[in-house]
Design an enzyme around this catalytic site. Sequence first.
Site, PDB file in Angstrom:
ATOM      1  N   SER A  92      -0.691 -12.950   5.889  1.00 16.67           N
ATOM      2  CA  SER A  92      -1.475 -11.743   6.183  1.00 16.67           C
ATOM      3  C   SER A  92      -0.890 -11.015   7.389  1.00 16.67           C
ATOM      4  CB  SER A  92      -2.932 -12.142   6.444  1.00 16.67           C
ATOM      5  OG  SER A  92      -3.586 -11.134   7.150  1.00 16.67           O
ATOM      6  N   SER A  93      -0.345  -9.808   7.157  1.00 16.62           N
ATOM      7  CA  SER A  93       0.297  -9.093   8.267  1.00 16.62           C
ATOM      8  C   SER A  93      -0.735  -8.583   9.268  1.00 16.62           C
ATOM      9  CB  SER A  93       1.175  -7.959   7.755  1.00 16.62           C
ATOM     10  OG  SER A  93       0.428  -7.092   6.980  1.00 16.62           O
ATOM     11  N   GLU A 134       0.841  -1.207   0.000  1.00 14.58           N
ATOM     12  CA  GLU A 134       0.000   0.000   0.000  1.00 14.58           C
ATOM     13  C   GLU A 134       0.874   1.255   0.000  1.00 14.58           C
ATOM     14  OE1 GLU A 134      -3.134   0.409   3.099  1.00 14.58           O
ATOM     15  OE2 GLU A 134      -2.473   2.492   3.164  1.00 14.58           O
ATOM     16  N   THR A 173      -3.055   3.292   5.783  1.00 16.81           N
ATOM     17  CA  THR A 173      -4.379   3.158   6.413  1.00 16.81           C
ATOM     18  C   THR A 173      -4.342   2.370   7.715  1.00 16.81           C
ATOM     19  OG1 THR A 173      -4.799   1.242   5.012  1.00 16.81           O
ATOM     20  CG2 THR A 173      -5.698   3.351   4.265  1.00 16.81           C
TER      21      THR A 173
HETATM   22  S1  SF4 Z   1      -8.509  -1.759   6.035  1.00 14.50           S
HETATM   23 FE1  SF4 Z   1      -9.659   0.091   5.435  1.00 14.50          FE
HETATM   24  S2  SF4 Z   1      -8.386   1.026   3.870  1.00 14.50           S
HETATM   25 FE2  SF4 Z   1      -7.663  -1.065   4.057  1.00 14.50          FE
HETATM   26  S3  SF4 Z   1      -8.813  -2.191   2.506  1.00 14.50           S
HETATM   27 FE3  SF4 Z   1      -9.959  -2.347   4.416  1.00 14.50          FE
HETATM   28  S4  SF4 Z   1     -11.456  -0.653   4.312  1.00 14.50           S
HETATM   29 FE4  SF4 Z   1      -9.856  -0.217   2.800  1.00 14.50          FE
END
Ligand code: SF4
Length: 295
Positions: free
Chosen positions: A235-236, A140, A179
């Site tokens: 999966s972290s 990301e 995020t």
């Molecule tokens: S954790 Fe939040 S930002 Fe990340 S994929 Fe899921 S909804 Fe989207």
Amino acid sequence: MRIFKDNQREIRVADSAGFCFGVRRAVEGLLSLVEENGDGDVFTYGPIIHNETVTGDFEKKGVRLVSEEEPLPVPGHGKKSFMAIRSHGITRDAKKKIEDAGFLISDLTCPFVSKIQTIVSEYSKKDYHIVITGDGHHPEVIGIKGWADPKSVSVVSCEEDISKIDLPKNTKLCVVSQTTFREDLFKKLVEMLIQKGYDTYAQNTICSATSLRQSEAGELSEWADVMLVIGGKNSSNSAKLFDICRERCERSFFLQGADDLKVSELHSIRCIGITAGASTPDKIIEEVFKKCQTT
Ligand code: SF4
């Protein structure tokens, strides 16, 4: 909270267990793409999510995985070729490369991540230096970084990283976050940049889905005698969830699915808590929930 209770035990499943909004949207989007374009080729740029059951099911439906490190395949052979972008998003250059190669892009980037990419792109054009709080190796963050001017972007994950930032004093900063970053640390790092005298515009882009999942897992594991965390081995966010549970409940177990659940672990156990990472399908959570009831 979903609860099962009988004379012998109580099982509680966290409301936040499993797919978040962005992951569900990506998986359902890919499924629609496959179903609506039966005769076209469908590829994903990297695994659509970190869950081998889900990626294996898509593979059986003919979806092919393209590794980001390898050259792109040649699309076509008289058919449409679609490339699905996963919820973490990708760099602007990677997107252009895919388009230029002749693929039709199905952009399944989570809208919360797309929003960060837009902020970075806009402020980069206004000559701000972009600061991203997060893990520089995470897809990301690599994707977000790729929407900034490469000469004017920094990734920071701790206080030490801030002390290393040495830009001209009149530099304007735009700070955004991965995020899944810790909110208290984000605020602290922003404060440190302001203290250093930079004109700082900060936008908290942390998604509440992760913090909600973690706090619910923490509460449930304080109640549970045995805590089950379900997630893919790569999966972290599931691994982080497991760490949180293990700190509070000694008998915490990491499972990829119901087959990993040992009957002996549940012998004479009264309180069982279940949570799952963002890439765990409902079906797998349900199988574990059922096995706990019948064991
Ligand atoms: S954790 Fe939040 S930002 Fe990340 S994929 Fe899921 S909804 Fe989207």
